[in-house]
Design a protein around this motif. Structure first.
Motif, PDB file in Angstrom:
ATOM      1  N   THR A   1      -1.103   3.094  -2.917  1.00  0.00           N
ATOM      2  CA  THR A   1      -1.391   1.769  -3.426  1.00  0.00           C
ATOM      3  C   THR A   1      -2.994   1.385  -3.413  1.00  0.00           C
ATOM      4  O   THR A   1      -3.656   0.855  -4.345  1.00  0.00           O
ATOM      5  CB  THR A   1      -0.782   0.477  -2.809  1.00  0.00           C
ATOM      6  N   GLN A   2      -3.609   1.755  -2.265  1.00  0.00           N
ATOM      7  CA  GLN A   2      -5.041   1.464  -2.056  1.00  0.00           C
ATOM      8  C   GLN A   2      -5.823   2.260  -2.934  1.00  0.00           C
ATOM      9  O   GLN A   2      -6.863   1.916  -3.376  1.00  0.00           O
ATOM     10  CB  GLN A   2      -4.947   1.916  -0.585  1.00  0.00           C
TER      11      GLN A   2
ATOM     12  N   GLY B   1      -5.649   0.926  -6.436  1.00  0.00           N
ATOM     13  CA  GLY B   1      -6.509  -0.255  -6.398  1.00  0.00           C
ATOM     14  C   GLY B   1      -7.964   0.231  -6.524  1.00  0.00           C
ATOM     15  O   GLY B   1      -8.634  -0.193  -7.499  1.00  0.00           O
TER      16      GLY B   1
ATOM     17  N   VAL C   1      -8.711   1.431  -9.908  1.00  0.00           N
ATOM     18  CA  VAL C   1      -8.969   0.489 -11.033  1.00  0.00           C
ATOM     19  C   VAL C   1     -10.262  -0.225 -11.094  1.00  0.00           C
ATOM     20  O   VAL C   1     -10.885  -0.333 -11.923  1.00  0.00           O
ATOM     21  CB  VAL C   1      -7.951  -0.812 -10.898  1.00  0.00           C
ATOM     22  N   TRP C   2     -10.669  -0.404  -9.546  1.00  0.00           N
ATOM     23  CA  TRP C   2     -11.825  -1.090  -9.248  1.00  0.00           C
ATOM     24  C   TRP C   2     -13.173  -0.127  -9.833  1.00  0.00           C
ATOM     25  O   TRP C   2     -14.028  -0.464 -10.429  1.00  0.00           O
ATOM     26  CB  TRP C   2     -12.276  -1.300  -7.700  1.00  0.00           C
TER      27      TRP C   2
ATOM     28  N   LEU D   1      -0.852  -7.703  -3.070  1.00  0.00           N
ATOM     29  CA  LEU D   1      -1.761  -6.571  -2.647  1.00  0.00           C
ATOM     30  C   LEU D   1      -2.756  -7.335  -1.987  1.00  0.00           C
ATOM     31  O   LEU D   1      -3.720  -6.538  -1.441  1.00  0.00           O
ATOM     32  CB  LEU D   1      -2.351  -5.988  -3.990  1.00  0.00           C
TER      33      LEU D   1
END
Ligand code: SF4
Length: 475
Positions: free
Chosen positions: A400-401, A404, A407-408, A444
């Motif tokens: 998940t990290q 994330g 996406v960033w 999140l």
């Protein structure tokens, strides 16, 4: 020493709930910071001294092979022996060989972080040799079966009542009605017990704050004098030190000493600075018959020439952890190995691998206080960022990290898209924040909202507000 850096998060949660620990940690925040600041303010040339210290260490690290060679030659010339240890097992085995040859049963120890790094106490006990810590803090935690939680104040996590209880539990030969209400009484009792041990010890082990190539000397700085008694009264003195402790000359050592105690405890100098050069000579009134140095690498030479080389300048003053809000909150044991705080967050992954210690560089607010107070100007936040990059490149973070961050990274590479997305998201998030303008739970962001609310955005992005202001200013 068992490594628990992998469970940093769980360790921290436990530490935050530990009332005694939280009380004890207040002493770090209150005590060390003010004292350091006063010592620094009283010395106008403090920053110039730091620059000098950095230059000395950088020069030494660039020519470490030559200085080690020169140092070894001088130790040998003074009648001592240098042993090279590649890793912890190797260092322990070298020590055991010396101890067996001397038929040693008891070993006294002046404070040495390297002995924690190689797990010497447990190794000696397994081999029938009794190690006795002589630094008061180390003695206390040895009685408690623990490890240091700070590099210069190993028992900073323990409060006075706990020490009294431990002394009564272990020192059963003493009068049970004795008073131990004052810290001085505890100190006096430990001193009385330890004084017997120095004379009985077969070997005295110390660390080294510096090794001096010019003279072949090892140097320890202490406030209790226990290091001197350890190395003088044992018949054999073994110095456990790592390779980056080398400095070229006595003059270089004197320069670095001027920033060491000021950064650590706010003293101008530690009470004792003791140089040892070889074994006892015929004309000496006292001293050890044998003098050994076990020079440990344990991964340090791999740091040379890399983005982590600067970390080898560390003089173990502890200022970075004394100023670290994360250390103040969770204490040293949470870091799960020998080196806590910001310096541990960089050094530990370097020595035991980022796969075991990846949480530590993430446990930082990046407030930069550690770097600003470090006497050796070690860029700790920058190196923690390097470890985060390596953790990402090695796919060690949770999916998940990683997603994330992916996406960033996408938006960071497409600023127009980023601006469009946040302009849509900001008003929506403002509305979702409701009348309280806060989120009590957010997908999140559970790690944040579990402990506190997350403020909702105010509806406009930074760039929108900036543009409005600039236009306003221009009107
Ligand atoms: S990193 Fe700097 S502040 Fe921290 S212990 Fe080492 S020398 Fe001291």
């Amino acid at each position: 020493m068992q490594i628990t850096s992998q469970t940093f998060k769980a360790n921290s949660v436990k530490a935050l709930a530990d009332v005694d620990l939280q009380r004890a940690l207040g002493n770090v925040e209150r005590g060390f910071i003010d004292k350091r600041q006063k010592a620094v303010d009283a010395l106008p040339e403090f920053d110039a001294l730091r620059d000098n210290a950095v230059a000395i260490k950088n020069h030494t690290l660039k020519h470490l092979d030559l200085y080690i060679e020169a140092y070894v030659a001088k130790v040998q010339a003074s009648g001592g022996i240098v042993h090279f240890a590649e890793d912890a097992d190797h260092a322990n085995q070298i020590f055991l060989d010396i101890a067996r040859r001397r038929k040693a049963k008891t070993v006294t120890k002046g404070k040495t972080m390297i002995s924690e790094e190689i797990g010497l106490n447990a190794f000696l006990e397994k081999n029938g040799i009794v190690p006795i810590e002589t630094d008061l803090g180390e003695y206390i935690i040895q009685l408690r079966g623990e490890h240091p939680s700070h590099i210069i104040a190993p028992a900073v996590h323990v409060n006075r009542d706990q020490v009294e209880a431990d002394f009564r539990r272990v020192h059963v030969d003493l009068d049970p009605m004795r008073s131990l209400v004052e810290p001085e009484m505890l100190l006096g009792e430990a001193r009385q017990i330890l004084r017997q041990k120095y004379g009985e010890a077969d070997i005295g082990v110390t660390g080294a704050n510096f090794l001096i190539a010019e003279t072949g000397s090892s140097v320890i700085v202490t406030n209790e004098g226990n290091g001197d008694l350890t190395q003088l009264l044992g018949k054999c003195h073994v110095v456990l030190a790592s390779i980056e402790k080398l400095v070229p000359t006595l003059e270089d050592m004197a320069q670095i000493l001027r920033v060491l105690a000021r950064s650590a405890t706010g003293q101008d100098m530690s009470v004792y600075t003791t140089l040892s050069t070889g074994p006892k000579r015929p004309e000496d009134p006292d001293g050890p018959e044998e003098y050994h140095v076990i020079l440990l690498d344990n991964g340090r030479s791999n740091m040379l020439g890399t983005e982590f080389e600067d970390m080898l300048r560390c003089i173990r003053c502890g200022a970075c952890m004394n100023h670290c809000p994360v250390y103040h909150a969770v204490g040293g044991h949470s870091y799960g190995w020998v080196y806590p705080g910001p310096m541990g967050a960089v050094l530990t992954p370097s020595l035991i691998g980022v796969e075991k210690a990846g949480h530590l560089p993430n446990a930082s607010t990046f407030c930069g206080r550690c770097e600003s107070v470090c006497p050796m100007r070690i860029p700790l936040p920058k190196m923690m960022r390097h470890w985060r990059e390596k953790e990402f490149e090695s796919h060690l973070q949770p999916t998940t990290q990683r997603a994330g961050l992916g996406v960033w990274a996408f938006f960071a590479r497409h600023p127009k898209l980023y601006r469009a997305a946040v302009s849509i998201a900001m008003p929506l998030l403002k509305r979702a924040g409701g009348s309280k303008r806060r989120f009590t739970s957010l997908p999140l962001a559970g790690g944040w909202t579990k402990w506190r609310d997350l403020p909702a955005p105010e509806g406009k992005t930074f760039m929108q507000q900036y543009a409005a202001r600039t236009n306003g200013a221009g009107r």
